[in-house]
Design a protein around this motif. Sequence first.
Motif, PDB file in Angstrom:
ATOM      1  N   GLU A 123      89.216 -11.914 -17.573  1.00  0.00           N
ATOM      2  CA  GLU A 123      89.214 -13.297 -17.094  1.00  0.00           C
ATOM      3  C   GLU A 123      90.340 -13.475 -16.098  1.00  0.00           C
ATOM      4  N   SER A 124      90.069 -14.259 -15.062  1.00  0.00           N
ATOM      5  CA  SER A 124      91.072 -14.449 -14.014  1.00  0.00           C
ATOM      6  C   SER A 124      92.207 -15.349 -14.472  1.00  0.00           C
ATOM      7  N   GLY A 125      91.905 -16.292 -15.357  1.00  0.00           N
ATOM      8  CA  GLY A 125      92.930 -17.239 -15.791  1.00  0.00           C
ATOM      9  C   GLY A 125      93.212 -18.316 -14.772  1.00  0.00           C
ATOM     10  N   LEU A 126      92.414 -18.368 -13.686  1.00  0.00           N
ATOM     11  CA  LEU A 126      92.610 -19.357 -12.636  1.00  0.00           C
ATOM     12  C   LEU A 126      91.709 -20.563 -12.871  1.00  0.00           C
ATOM     13  N   PRO A 127      92.144 -21.753 -12.455  1.00  0.00           N
ATOM     14  CA  PRO A 127      91.257 -22.921 -12.545  1.00  0.00           C
ATOM     15  C   PRO A 127      90.074 -22.758 -11.593  1.00  0.00           C
ATOM     16  N   LEU A 128      88.992 -23.488 -11.869  1.00  0.00           N
ATOM     17  CA  LEU A 128      87.766 -23.343 -11.079  1.00  0.00           C
ATOM     18  C   LEU A 128      87.999 -23.631  -9.609  1.00  0.00           C
ATOM     19  N   TRP A 129      88.807 -24.663  -9.293  1.00  0.00           N
ATOM     20  CA  TRP A 129      89.006 -24.997  -7.890  1.00  0.00           C
ATOM     21  C   TRP A 129      89.693 -23.858  -7.142  1.00  0.00           C
ATOM     22  N   ARG A 130      90.589 -23.148  -7.841  1.00  0.00           N
ATOM     23  CA  ARG A 130      91.296 -22.021  -7.225  1.00  0.00           C
ATOM     24  C   ARG A 130      90.340 -20.856  -6.996  1.00  0.00           C
ATOM     25  N   GLU A 131      89.456 -20.603  -7.956  1.00  0.00           N
ATOM     26  CA  GLU A 131      88.479 -19.538  -7.800  1.00  0.00           C
ATOM     27  C   GLU A 131      87.532 -19.837  -6.644  1.00  0.00           C
ATOM     28  N   LEU A 132      87.108 -21.109  -6.532  1.00  0.00           N
ATOM     29  CA  LEU A 132      86.222 -21.495  -5.435  1.00  0.00           C
ATOM     30  C   LEU A 132      86.912 -21.334  -4.091  1.00  0.00           C
ATOM     31  N   TRP A 133      88.196 -21.675  -4.026  1.00  0.00           N
ATOM     32  CA  TRP A 133      88.937 -21.553  -2.781  1.00  0.00           C
ATOM     33  C   TRP A 133      89.044 -20.085  -2.360  1.00  0.00           C
ATOM     34  N   ILE A 134      89.404 -19.212  -3.319  1.00  0.00           N
ATOM     35  CA  ILE A 134      89.528 -17.786  -3.014  1.00  0.00           C
ATOM     36  C   ILE A 134      88.179 -17.213  -2.589  1.00  0.00           C
ATOM     37  N   SER A 135      87.123 -17.604  -3.296  1.00  0.00           N
ATOM     38  CA  SER A 135      85.784 -17.118  -2.976  1.00  0.00           C
ATOM     39  C   SER A 135      85.359 -17.560  -1.580  1.00  0.00           C
ATOM     40  N   ALA A 136      85.594 -18.836  -1.248  1.00  0.00           N
ATOM     41  CA  ALA A 136      85.215 -19.354   0.074  1.00  0.00           C
ATOM     42  C   ALA A 136      86.023 -18.667   1.175  1.00  0.00           C
ATOM     43  N   ARG A 137      87.304 -18.501   0.950  1.00  0.00           N
ATOM     44  CA  ARG A 137      88.167 -17.859   1.944  1.00  0.00           C
ATOM     45  C   ARG A 137      87.749 -16.417   2.198  1.00  0.00           C
ATOM     46  N   ASP A 138      87.532 -15.657   1.118  1.00  0.00           N
ATOM     47  CA  ASP A 138      87.142 -14.257   1.268  1.00  0.00           C
ATOM     48  C   ASP A 138      85.747 -14.126   1.878  1.00  0.00           C
ATOM     49  N   SER A 139      84.845 -15.027   1.501  1.00  0.00           N
ATOM     50  CA  SER A 139      83.491 -14.990   2.055  1.00  0.00           C
ATOM     51  C   SER A 139      83.522 -15.242   3.555  1.00  0.00           C
ATOM     52  N   LEU A 140      84.378 -16.163   3.991  1.00  0.00           N
ATOM     53  CA  LEU A 140      84.500 -16.439   5.419  1.00  0.00           C
ATOM     54  C   LEU A 140      84.992 -15.206   6.167  1.00  0.00           C
ATOM     55  N   ARG A 141      85.946 -14.499   5.583  1.00  0.00           N
ATOM     56  CA  ARG A 141      86.451 -13.271   6.211  1.00  0.00           C
ATOM     57  C   ARG A 141      85.353 -12.222   6.324  1.00  0.00           C
ATOM     58  N   ILE A 142      84.533 -12.112   5.286  1.00  0.00           N
ATOM     59  CA  ILE A 142      83.440 -11.142   5.315  1.00  0.00           C
ATOM     60  C   ILE A 142      82.392 -11.542   6.340  1.00  0.00           C
ATOM     61  N   VAL A 143      82.085 -12.832   6.419  1.00  0.00           N
ATOM     62  CA  VAL A 143      81.095 -13.308   7.389  1.00  0.00           C
ATOM     63  C   VAL A 143      81.573 -13.033   8.813  1.00  0.00           C
ATOM     64  N   VAL A 144      82.870 -13.210   9.071  1.00  0.00           N
ATOM     65  CA  VAL A 144      83.413 -12.915  10.403  1.00  0.00           C
ATOM     66  C   VAL A 144      83.254 -11.433  10.726  1.00  0.00           C
ATOM     67  N   ARG A 145      83.559 -10.570   9.754  1.00  0.00           N
ATOM     68  CA  ARG A 145      83.371  -9.133   9.967  1.00  0.00           C
ATOM     69  C   ARG A 145      81.903  -8.808  10.225  1.00  0.00           C
ATOM     70  N   ALA A 146      81.022  -9.411   9.439  1.00  0.00           N
ATOM     71  CA  ALA A 146      79.588  -9.174   9.608  1.00  0.00           C
ATOM     72  C   ALA A 146      79.105  -9.677  10.965  1.00  0.00           C
ATOM     73  N   ALA A 147      79.651 -10.819  11.408  1.00  0.00           N
ATOM     74  CA  ALA A 147      79.260 -11.370  12.705  1.00  0.00           C
ATOM     75  C   ALA A 147      79.685 -10.440  13.839  1.00  0.00           C
ATOM     76  N   LEU A 148      80.865  -9.856  13.721  1.00  0.00           N
ATOM     77  CA  LEU A 148      81.320  -8.911  14.754  1.00  0.00           C
ATOM     78  C   LEU A 148      80.391  -7.701  14.823  1.00  0.00           C
ATOM     79  N   TRP A 149      80.006  -7.195  13.652  1.00  0.00           N
ATOM     80  CA  TRP A 149      79.030  -6.102  13.628  1.00  0.00           C
ATOM     81  C   TRP A 149      77.707  -6.543  14.218  1.00  0.00           C
ATOM     82  N   GLY A 150      77.310  -7.781  13.918  1.00  0.00           N
ATOM     83  CA  GLY A 150      76.055  -8.294  14.456  1.00  0.00           C
ATOM     84  C   GLY A 150      76.059  -8.371  15.969  1.00  0.00           C
ATOM     85  N   VAL A 151      77.183  -8.824  16.551  1.00  0.00           N
ATOM     86  CA  VAL A 151      77.298  -8.883  18.014  1.00  0.00           C
ATOM     87  C   VAL A 151      77.225  -7.476  18.607  1.00  0.00           C
ATOM     88  N   LEU A 152      77.908  -6.515  17.970  1.00  0.00           N
ATOM     89  CA  LEU A 152      77.883  -5.132  18.456  1.00  0.00           C
ATOM     90  C   LEU A 152      76.474  -4.558  18.400  1.00  0.00           C
TER      91      LEU A 152
END
Length: 275
Positions: A123-152
């Motif tokens: 268990e992470s031990g983090l509150p739900l809002w913190r988990e959602l924030w980390i998930s959204a932040r990391d997902s955005l980073r992955i989407v940016v990487r995927a978008a760069l690959w998509g442009v290439l």
Amino acid sequence: MRDLGVGFRYLLKGQRWVARHGKQYGFGLLPGLITLVLYAAALVALALWGEDAVAWATPFADDWSSPWPGLFRGFLTAVLFALALLLAVVTFTAVTLLIGQPFYENLSEKVDRDVSPDGHASESGLPLWRELWISARDSLRIVVRAALWGVLLFACGFIPVVGQTVVPVIGFFVTGFFLTEELTSVALQRRGVELRTRLGLLRSRKTLVWGFGTPLAVAFLVPFVAVFLMPGAVAGATLMARELLGEEIREGGEEGDGAVTAAPRPPSGRPSPER
């Protein structure tokens, strides 16, 4: 090459797990259904008005002799839709996981308890809002990487022959990698594994990741399939995350014979939970 088969087996094991646990499967369908409606509306809008957008973006083609403007703009419209479809496949998982964070977190924990020899789930031990924030932040980073690959890949699509044969195949492998990262993040984030470490784990077992994610990327191109495969994909990714971290897996879960397997632990060990 053996890891390709291992990765695919984890995908199948995840689907079998949710098939035996109907309640978790039913709840796991809801986020995918919501996301599917949103994405379907966006793709329909692109299909209806994509050609107008391309025509607006290419005024220089107005003076070309017929039929070149139509052929040129038709080709760009098709490529634009294909690129949008590729990005939709990659981001569908991220958006669905974000919408369904509580559902998939619960599902992943149940899988962990089911296959863990001691019935324990990290268990992470983090509150739900913190988990959602980390998930959204990391997902955005992955989407940016995927978008760069998509442009290439979009640019490489203009290369004769290669752009129509090799590039689409590479696109499926790239999509499969990012899909797997998003899916394993549910279990790995709960263990406090940060994005950079997660990417390092996945890169160290690329064929395992491709065996899991590439067939899933192909399947996600079929309408509605992504919705029905998502709960099992999360379950399978949880099992694969345990192997990546060297955790023991009790084969068969609740209905198995109690056999235990373990993969070698990564040399770097686990980081502390992010807070």
